[in-house]
Design an enzyme around this catalytic site. Structure first.
Site, PDB file in Angstrom:
ATOM      1  N   HIS A 164     -39.846 -42.837 -83.805  1.00  0.00           N
ATOM      2  CA  HIS A 164     -39.256 -41.720 -82.834  1.00  0.00           C
ATOM      3  C   HIS A 164     -40.477 -41.137 -82.053  1.00  0.00           C
ATOM      4  O   HIS A 164     -41.588 -41.291 -82.381  1.00  0.00           O
ATOM      5  CB  HIS A 164     -38.694 -40.661 -83.542  1.00  0.00           C
ATOM      6  CG  HIS A 164     -39.461 -40.139 -84.648  1.00  0.00           C
ATOM      7  ND1 HIS A 164     -39.643 -40.676 -85.936  1.00  0.00           N
ATOM      8  CD2 HIS A 164     -39.993 -38.710 -84.729  1.00  0.00           C
ATOM      9  CE1 HIS A 164     -40.572 -39.785 -86.485  1.00  0.00           C
ATOM     10  NE2 HIS A 164     -40.810 -38.623 -85.976  1.00  0.00           N
ATOM     11  N   ASP A 202     -41.726 -37.142 -81.047  1.00  0.00           N
ATOM     12  CA  ASP A 202     -41.273 -35.612 -81.787  1.00  0.00           C
ATOM     13  C   ASP A 202     -40.798 -34.976 -80.653  1.00  0.00           C
ATOM     14  O   ASP A 202     -39.933 -34.014 -81.087  1.00  0.00           O
ATOM     15  CB  ASP A 202     -42.511 -35.175 -82.236  1.00  0.00           C
ATOM     16  CG  ASP A 202     -42.776 -35.876 -83.570  1.00  0.00           C
ATOM     17  OD1 ASP A 202     -41.946 -36.319 -84.334  1.00  0.00           O
ATOM     18  OD2 ASP A 202     -44.036 -35.461 -84.181  1.00  0.00           O
ATOM     19  N   HIS A 237     -43.811 -43.042 -83.473  1.00  0.00           N
ATOM     20  CA  HIS A 237     -44.355 -43.141 -84.694  1.00  0.00           C
ATOM     21  C   HIS A 237     -43.216 -43.186 -85.834  1.00  0.00           C
ATOM     22  O   HIS A 237     -42.116 -42.728 -85.390  1.00  0.00           O
ATOM     23  CB  HIS A 237     -45.513 -42.086 -85.020  1.00  0.00           C
ATOM     24  CG  HIS A 237     -44.618 -40.779 -84.958  1.00  0.00           C
ATOM     25  ND1 HIS A 237     -44.623 -40.099 -83.786  1.00  0.00           N
ATOM     26  CD2 HIS A 237     -44.287 -39.816 -85.952  1.00  0.00           C
ATOM     27  CE1 HIS A 237     -43.960 -38.731 -83.919  1.00  0.00           C
ATOM     28  NE2 HIS A 237     -43.721 -38.723 -85.425  1.00  0.00           N
ATOM     29  N   ARG A 289     -43.562 -39.289-102.070  1.00  0.00           N
ATOM     30  CA  ARG A 289     -44.548 -39.054-101.063  1.00  0.00           C
ATOM     31  C   ARG A 289     -44.349 -37.731-100.456  1.00  0.00           C
ATOM     32  O   ARG A 289     -43.389 -37.343 -99.734  1.00  0.00           O
ATOM     33  CB  ARG A 289     -44.447 -39.930 -99.998  1.00  0.00           C
ATOM     34  CG  ARG A 289     -45.173 -39.789 -98.623  1.00  0.00           C
ATOM     35  CD  ARG A 289     -44.704 -40.699 -97.586  1.00  0.00           C
ATOM     36  NE  ARG A 289     -45.373 -40.984 -96.564  1.00  0.00           N
ATOM     37  CZ  ARG A 289     -45.731 -40.528 -95.288  1.00  0.00           C
ATOM     38  NH1 ARG A 289     -44.770 -39.148 -95.146  1.00  0.00           N
ATOM     39  NH2 ARG A 289     -46.402 -40.666 -94.203  1.00  0.00           N
TER      40      ARG A 289
HETATM   41  O1  AKG Z   1     -44.582 -38.068 -92.682  1.00  0.00           O
HETATM   42  C1  AKG Z   1     -44.922 -38.681 -91.666  1.00  0.00           C
HETATM   43  O2  AKG Z   1     -45.967 -39.377 -92.077  1.00  0.00           O
HETATM   44  C2  AKG Z   1     -44.212 -38.724 -90.426  1.00  0.00           C
HETATM   45  C3  AKG Z   1     -43.176 -37.708 -90.251  1.00  0.00           C
HETATM   46  C4  AKG Z   1     -42.775 -37.604 -88.753  1.00  0.00           C
HETATM   47  O3  AKG Z   1     -42.967 -38.097 -88.232  1.00  0.00           O
HETATM   48  C5  AKG Z   1     -41.741 -36.587 -88.720  1.00  0.00           C
HETATM   49  O4  AKG Z   1     -41.163 -35.800 -89.725  1.00  0.00           O
HETATM   50  O5  AKG Z   1     -41.234 -36.298 -87.241  1.00  0.00           O
HETATM   51 FE    FE Z   2     -42.569 -37.155 -86.065  1.00  0.00          FE
END
Ligand code: AKG
Ligand code: FE
Length: 736
Positions: free
Chosen positions: A582, A584, A654, A664
């Site tokens: 996606h 952001d 990403h 995690r």
């Molecule tokens: O946790 C991550 O490495 C990325 C999370 C992410 O892209 C988001 O929450 O928009």
């Molecule tokens: Fe993100």
């Protein structure tokens, strides 16, 4: 048939004066059984009167008038629908005569039919609505109701009246259509924690008009968990509901006062037939626009393309997977009505033909009658509209992608071809320029904190405005924040491991700064750990502000401590991601490589950061991709104290690969250049500490050398006044 509007119960529940109670259609319209208590007032008038009372702080009156305006609008739509249904029969005799031996007078019978219907509608509407209430409302009012602004006023009004349950319900209803409205999000969080507010309050009061989206999302969910029987069921209901909503929308076109296009209005030189053509084209165009209206989610600007055919496509697959082959063939045939030469559909049909021994023609597998009718009616409307476009300069935007070429006049097709070519060239250029970022950030500045190193820059990460820094946290700090996450998770209250919103194979926990502070106040977590969470946001802000040489101030807009847990025993053959690819701050459309900067994307986010806390899990790598959401351009393996920062726009699609074992945890942070979108919760947390007599500036920051001063400076710039509502009549709606 006695007919009472559904909202009748609402009146009673809200103890408001009953505006209208009527009994339509127990005889033909005009029949003497109609019992009218009072006529519907103009809802725009009621709305303005509510808004005036609001600004005069006459809360009880504001609530009454605003509620009345909402209910009156809904009643007006119902009256119109009912009158439309009642008047279908009117003029039928004239229609028969069009076919009869007296057919030579067909034009007069056609006029007779128009008149009969007009008379029926005029009488029917006149029985329920005041003359002023029948007038078209201004586009400002349409906008206000379209954006659900009455609920914005109502939430504050009910809050002032201390009717918290209703306030929460208004807040939720408004937020559904305005998902990027930060103040309302904060308010909702507060309502959730207020005594006397139950879960039932968070109900969308406009859900009746959005049922097809609820069904759509439910169907997608069932698909994701491979429950094909339920998915097929939901898709089918969704198709029916979409057709029903479209029908209801089309009815309103007939019943609302249609305006003639400006140059063809009352004073134009056009003769009777040209005027009649212009009016009928307006009607047809209004009906066609219902396709886009129904396909636009609340809170979104653009319609979802190919909404109905997409549903049929999903329904077909779900039926096939659920073993309902004759249902699948029928749906496939319906789909082929939209795209008769689609190769995949034709191949599938052949496959069914082969496996069913040629029995794909039987009764049960013919396309659904509603779809056949839908298509033939739509095609005829389009033909007339394109004719009008070509010959009367009538402007018409076709809402569909499936319109067959032969319906579109040749001259128009040529213009389209030229436009398409230009677009293709632009897309190609766009591909080459994909790496250009218009955020104003410029990677490569210094990192003002002892022990922090630049591990990966734009070059190593194969992109623009991306960075990986190490040493942002110590092992001890990581442990403290991990502990905080664990303690918050066991404290429950909404942060217990829920299924991840992104994948059924993981659970997901999230904690905000304010929540952490409240938990600390309740003694559930360490006060100092909650403060560390708060401070880390500032630490990251200072680092990235400097590294990306931000042209303006940066404000933290949201902080979220997130843990993703692999569900043991549910990882076999996993192909999905922990977080799909996606962007952001916009909605990525990988097929066209476009990114739409519109809600529900968080369009005000300018810079993204993820601060990792651990590495004792499998999978869970952060990946950057091209705009196709497939080609991976860089990978980052999380570890304690590692910070990834990147500009939030379309240069940085990403996602996160599947977490296949373990837990995690990371701290996700987003920054904005606009003060207005700063995170109000942080200020609230700071205010809580101030009230407790604790200083906000922490020793940790002082240890950070230069950054402490920068942090303090930034804080002194941070606005203290609450932001105000913006635009139109929305001003003055405070955060709680
Ligand atoms: O946790 C991550 O490495 C990325 C999370 C992410 O892209 C988001 O929450 O928009
Ligand atoms: Fe993100």
């Amino acid at each position: 048939m006695a007919w009472l509007p559904d909202h009748f119960t609402v009146y009673v529940a809200f103890n408001f004066i009953i505006l209208a109670s009527f009994n339509v259609a127990s005889t033909a319209p005009g029949g003497s059984s109609a019992h009218v208590l009072s006529l519907l007032q103009p809802y725009d008038f009621l709305y303005y009167s509510g808004v005036r009372a609001y600004f005069g702080q006459e809360w009880a009156k504001a609530a009454e008038q605003l509620e009345k305006s909402i209910v009156t609008k809904e009643s007006l739509l119902r009256v119109r629908r009912q009158c439309h249904a009642d008047c279908v029969a009117a003029g039928r005799e004239a229609l028969y005569k069009l076919d009869s031996e007296e057919g030579s007078l067909w034009d007069l019978w056609a006029l007779d039919w128009v008149q009969q219907k007009a008379e029926c509608m005029r009488f029917c509407i006149g029985r329920h609505v005041t003359p002023a209430g029948q007038l078209a409302v201004s586009s400002d009012i349409e906008y206000e109701f379209g954006t659900r602004n009455p609920y914005n006023f109502l939430q504050v009004t009910y809050y002032k009246l201390e009717k918290l349950q209703r306030a929460a319900s208004a807040a939720h209803t408004y937020f559904v259509a305005n998902p990027s409205h930060l103040e309302m999000r904060n308010n909702i969080e507060k309502y959730r924690r207020m005594e006397g507010v139950t879960e039932e309050a968070f109900h969308d009061r406009e859900i009746e008009n959005e049922k097809h989206w609820v069904l759509y999302d439910a169907a997608v969910q069932y698909e994701a968990s491979s429950d094909w029987v339920q998915a097929a069921e939901k898709w089918k209901t969704c198709v029916n509901e979409t057709l029903r909503q479209t029908e209801e929308c089309r009815v309103q076109c007939e019943m609302t006062p249609q305006r003639l296009p400006e140059d063809r209005g009352v004073d134009s030189v056009d003769g009777v037939f040209e005027k009649a053509a212009a009016l009928s084209l307006s009607l047809l165009s209004c009906r066609q626009s219902c396709v886009s209206q129904v396909a636009t989610r609340p809170g979104r600007i653009s319609a979802q393309e190919d909404y109905l055919p997409t549903q049929l496509e999903h329904l077909h697959i779900a039926q096939f997977k659920a073993g309902d082959i004759s249902g699948a063939v029928q749906t496939l045939r319906s789909l082929l009505l939209f795209y008769p030469s689609d190769k995949d559909s034709l191949d599938n049909l052949q496959l069914y033909y082969d496996t069913l021994g040629g029995d794909t023609e039987s009764q049960g597998t013919q396309p659904a009658q509603e779809i056949v009718r839908y298509i033939s009616r739509s095609l005829q409307e389009k033909k007339l509209l394109y004719f009008g476009r070509e010959n009367f300069d009538f402007s018409f935007t076709d809402p569909d992608l499936w319109t067959p070429e032969d319906v579109v006049p040749e001259s128009l097709r040529e213009t389209w071809r030229a436009e398409k070519e230009k677009m293709n060239e632009k897309i190609k250029e766009g591909e080459q320029q994909e790496e250009v970022d218009d955020s104003g950030f410029f990677a490569g500045g210094p990192v003002p904190r002892k022990g922090v190193t630049i591990t990966m820059d734009d070059e190593i990460l194969n992109g623009t405005n991306r960075v990986v820094l190490d040493g942002v946290m110590t092992e001890k700090e990581c442990d403290r924040i991990l502990q905080l996450a664990t303690a918050a998770a066991s404290a429950g209250d909404g942060y217990r491991g829920r299924r991840s919103p992104h994948t059924p194979h993981e659970t997901f926990e999230g904690l905000t700064v304010l929540r952490a502070v409240k938990l600390a106040q309740d003694g559930m977590v360490n006060q100092s750990d909650a403060r560390l969470l708060h401070e880390l946001g500032e630490r990251v802000r200072v680092l990235l502000h400097s590294y990306f040489r931000s042209p303006s101030g940066l404000f933290i807009s949201f902080t979220h401590l997130v843990c993703r847990n692999a569900i043991a025993g549910d990882q076999e053959g996993r192909l999905d991601l922990s977080h799909p690819v996606h962007v952001d701050n916009c909605l990525l459309e990988p097929d066209t490589k476009q990114c739409w900067k519109e809600p529900p994307a968080f369009i005000h986010r300018d810079l993204s950061a993820i601060l990792y806390l651990n590495d004792n899990f499998d999978g869970g790598e952060l990946i950057f991709t091209n705009r196709d959401a497939k080609t991976v351009t860089a990978r980052v393996k999380p570890s304690c104290g590692r910070l990834v920062g990147f500009s939030s726009g379309p240069v940085n699609p990403h996602g996160v690969t599947a977490v296949t074992s373990g837990r995690r945890c990371s701290l996700a942070l987003w920054f904005t250049k606009q003060k207005l979108y700063r995170d109000m919760e942080r200020e609230e947390a700071e205010a809580l500490w101030a009230a407790d007599g604790q200083s906000v500036v922490k020793k940790d920051e002082e240890e950070a050398g230069g950054s402490a001063t920068a942090a303090r400076n930034a804080r002194s710039q941070a606005p203290q006044e609450k932001s105000r509502g913006r635009g139109r009549v929305t001003g003055g709606k405070d955060e709680l």
